[in-house]
Design an enzyme around this catalytic site. Structure first.
Site, short mmCIF file in Angstrom:
data_model
loop_
_atom_site.label_atom_id
_atom_site.label_comp_id
_atom_site.label_asym_id
_atom_site.label_seq_id
_atom_site.Cartn_x
_atom_site.Cartn_y
_atom_site.Cartn_z
NE ARG A 1 -46.12 3.71 -26.11
CZ ARG A 1 -46.55 3.94 -24.86
NH1 ARG A 1 -46.09 3.22 -23.86
NH2 ARG A 1 -47.46 4.86 -24.62
CG HIS B 1 -48.25 -1.70 -21.92
ND1 HIS B 1 -48.09 -1.27 -23.21
CD2 HIS B 1 -48.11 -0.59 -21.16
CE1 HIS B 1 -47.87 0.04 -23.22
NE2 HIS B 1 -47.87 0.47 -21.97
P1 NAP Z 1 -40.99 12.56 -20.61
O1 NAP Z 1 -41.18 13.24 -19.30
O2 NAP Z 1 -41.39 13.27 -21.85
O3 NAP Z 1 -39.44 12.16 -20.71
C1 NAP Z 1 -38.84 11.74 -21.89
C2 NAP Z 1 -37.34 11.70 -21.69
O4 NAP Z 1 -36.74 11.15 -22.85
C3 NAP Z 1 -36.73 13.11 -21.53
O5 NAP Z 1 -35.69 13.08 -20.58
C4 NAP Z 1 -36.18 13.41 -22.91
O6 NAP Z 1 -35.07 14.30 -22.92
C5 NAP Z 1 -35.73 12.03 -23.34
N1 NAP Z 1 -35.62 11.95 -24.81
C6 NAP Z 1 -36.60 12.06 -25.73
N2 NAP Z 1 -36.10 11.94 -26.97
C7 NAP Z 1 -34.77 11.74 -26.84
C8 NAP Z 1 -33.72 11.56 -27.75
N3 NAP Z 1 -33.92 11.54 -29.06
N4 NAP Z 1 -32.48 11.40 -27.24
C9 NAP Z 1 -32.26 11.43 -25.91
N5 NAP Z 1 -33.23 11.59 -24.99
C10 NAP Z 1 -34.47 11.76 -25.45
O7 NAP Z 1 -41.75 11.17 -20.62
P2 NAP Z 1 -42.17 10.24 -19.37
O8 NAP Z 1 -43.42 10.72 -18.75
O9 NAP Z 1 -40.98 10.06 -18.50
O10 NAP Z 1 -42.53 8.87 -20.13
C11 NAP Z 1 -41.56 8.20 -20.92
C12 NAP Z 1 -42.22 7.09 -21.74
O11 NAP Z 1 -42.56 6.00 -20.89
C13 NAP Z 1 -43.54 7.45 -22.40
O12 NAP Z 1 -43.34 8.17 -23.61
C14 NAP Z 1 -44.17 6.09 -22.63
O13 NAP Z 1 -43.79 5.60 -23.92
C15 NAP Z 1 -43.53 5.21 -21.56
N6 NAP Z 1 -44.52 4.75 -20.58
C16 NAP Z 1 -44.72 3.40 -20.43
C17 NAP Z 1 -45.62 2.95 -19.48
C18 NAP Z 1 -45.84 1.48 -19.26
O14 NAP Z 1 -46.75 1.11 -18.55
N7 NAP Z 1 -45.01 0.63 -19.81
C19 NAP Z 1 -46.34 3.85 -18.68
C20 NAP Z 1 -46.10 5.21 -18.88
C21 NAP Z 1 -45.19 5.65 -19.82
P3 NAP Z 1 -35.25 15.83 -22.41
O15 NAP Z 1 -35.42 15.73 -20.92
O16 NAP Z 1 -33.99 16.48 -22.79
O17 NAP Z 1 -36.48 16.36 -23.10
C1 GLV Z 2 -48.61 3.80 -21.03
O1 GLV Z 2 -47.96 3.07 -21.69
C2 GLV Z 2 -48.52 5.23 -21.08
O2 GLV Z 2 -47.92 5.75 -22.04
O3 GLV Z 2 -49.07 5.88 -20.19
#
Ligand code: NAP
Ligand code: GLV
Length: 306
Positions: free
Chosen positions: A221, A269
């Site tokens: 983000r 994005h």
């Molecule tokens: P997820 O499965 O919820 O993983 C989040 C990770 O971040 C987990 O490993 C979590 O730790 C860690 N985390 C959260 N808060 C933390 C903190 N305060 N300190 C240390 N580690 C922390 O999420 P995801 O599906 O991988 O997605 C991640 C992010 O990618 C989304 O929230 C979104 O903002 C972004 N995204 C971007 C796009 C794009 O097109 N640019 C697309 C999709 C997603 P734990 O494992 O210990 O819970």
């Molecule tokens: C895109 O940014 C998503 O959070 O899926």
């Protein structure tokens, strides 16, 4: 079962048609103010009035992985928020990050400039051991990215909230281990959710702790990054470059310095797009599981904020 669809920036017709095909017995319709009460919602950045008028919803299914826009709203206490759990995003994210990393470490931009000038010249290969890659966030997307990068034999580190063990990845966790993680990292990949704890986490202090000649890949983000701090560290030379897919203001405003910075690559994005058929299959499967009273993955923990 009644399903309402309220997704900003999304053409509704193909989603409505696909949901109706997948759930022929359900009543699926596009939300409008005053629409009848629904059991489930499919949402992306809905307005506050949506939740105000649908207080009975059992669950709202976000058609993205990040739920920061939803958590900025007042959601009825009993409505479960469910995020996309991969649904074809992790492989896209792995492609994007590996591309940005390898483009940088193999100096493909410099080669392209040379060959466009019809200049047949070689560069000394860089040693991948000098480019340890640190992944912030080892969730659904971060874990897949860390494993993909490890396939290319870069040293890989990861940081998460809870402690983890992953083959080929040196894992760090919690605020107390962030410093150590950063000091061992040269290429920093951000895949954290946006929460009050992670907002502005990419700032002058943290980026300065990376190894010299650092490279930033922000695919999570825009509000994770203090933009002027990145520009200052690019100027100082501590940061060699950045690939940025997300921005504090999207679309990136005209005239923003990132558009034209010679060492910043901007993409709109697009690193991991929502794939309609995979997403609908996942959401429909979860609605059916919920109707049977079974647990589903990807329910947002409102206390953690992701
Ligand atoms: P997820 O499965 O919820 O993983 C989040 C990770 O971040 C987990 O490993 C979590 O730790 C860690 N985390 C959260 N808060 C933390 C903190 N305060 N300190 C240390 N580690 C922390 O999420 P995801 O599906 O991988 O997605 C991640 C992010 O990618 C989304 O929230 C979104 O903002 C972004 N995204 C971007 C796009 C794009 O097109 N640019 C697309 C999709 C997603 P734990 O494992 O210990 O819970
Ligand atoms: C895109 O940014 C998503 O959070 O899926």
């Amino acid at each position: 079962m009644r399903i309402t669809f309220c997704c900003a920036d999304t053409k509704p017709e193909p989603w409505l048609a696909a949901l109706r095909r997948a759930l022929p017995q359900a009543d699926v319709s596009l939300w409008h103010s005053g629409a009848p009460a629904a059991d489930y919602a499919v949402v992306w950045a809905p307005p506050q009035v949506f939740f105000d008028e649908q207080p009975q919803l059992k669950a709202a299914f976000n058609i993205g992985a990040g739920v920061d826009a939803l958590l900025a709203l007042k959601v009825p206490a009993h409505t479960r928020l469910v995020r996309l759990d991969d649904a074809g995003m992790s492989v896209q994210m792995a492609e994007y990050v590996c591309h940005a990393l390898i483009r940088h470490t193999r100096e493909f931009d410099a080669y392209e400039a040379d060959t466009r000038a019809q200049n047949w010249s070689f560069r000394k290969p860089l040693d991948r051991a000098d480019f340890p890659v640190g992944v912030l966030g080892l969730g659904v997307l971060g874990a897949r990215v860390a494993q993909a990068v490890a396939q290319f034999e870069f040293p890989v580190l990861g940081w998460s909230r809870s402690a983890k063990h992953m083959a080929g990845v040196q894992c760090f966790s919690g605020a107390q281990e962030l410093k150590q993680f950063l000091s061992k990292t040269r290429v920093l990949v951000n895949l954290l959710p946006l929460t009050p704890e992670t907002e502005n986490i990419l700032n002058r202090d943290t980026l300065s702790q990376l190894q010299s000649g650092a490279y930033l890949i922000n695919v999570a983000r825009g509000r994770h990054l203090v933009e002027e701090d990145l520009l200052a560290l690019l100027d100082s030379g501590h940061v060699a470059g950045a690939t940025l897919d997300v921005f504090r203001t999207e679309p990136l405003p005209a005239g923003h310095p990132f558009w034209t910075h010679p060492r910043i690559t901007v993409t709109p994005h697009t690193s991991a797009r929502t794939l309609r058929s995979e997403s609908i299959a996942q959401i429909v499967g979860k609605m059916q599981a919920m109707e049977r009273g079974e647990p589903v993955a990807g329910v947002v923990d409102l206390v953690r904020g992701y």
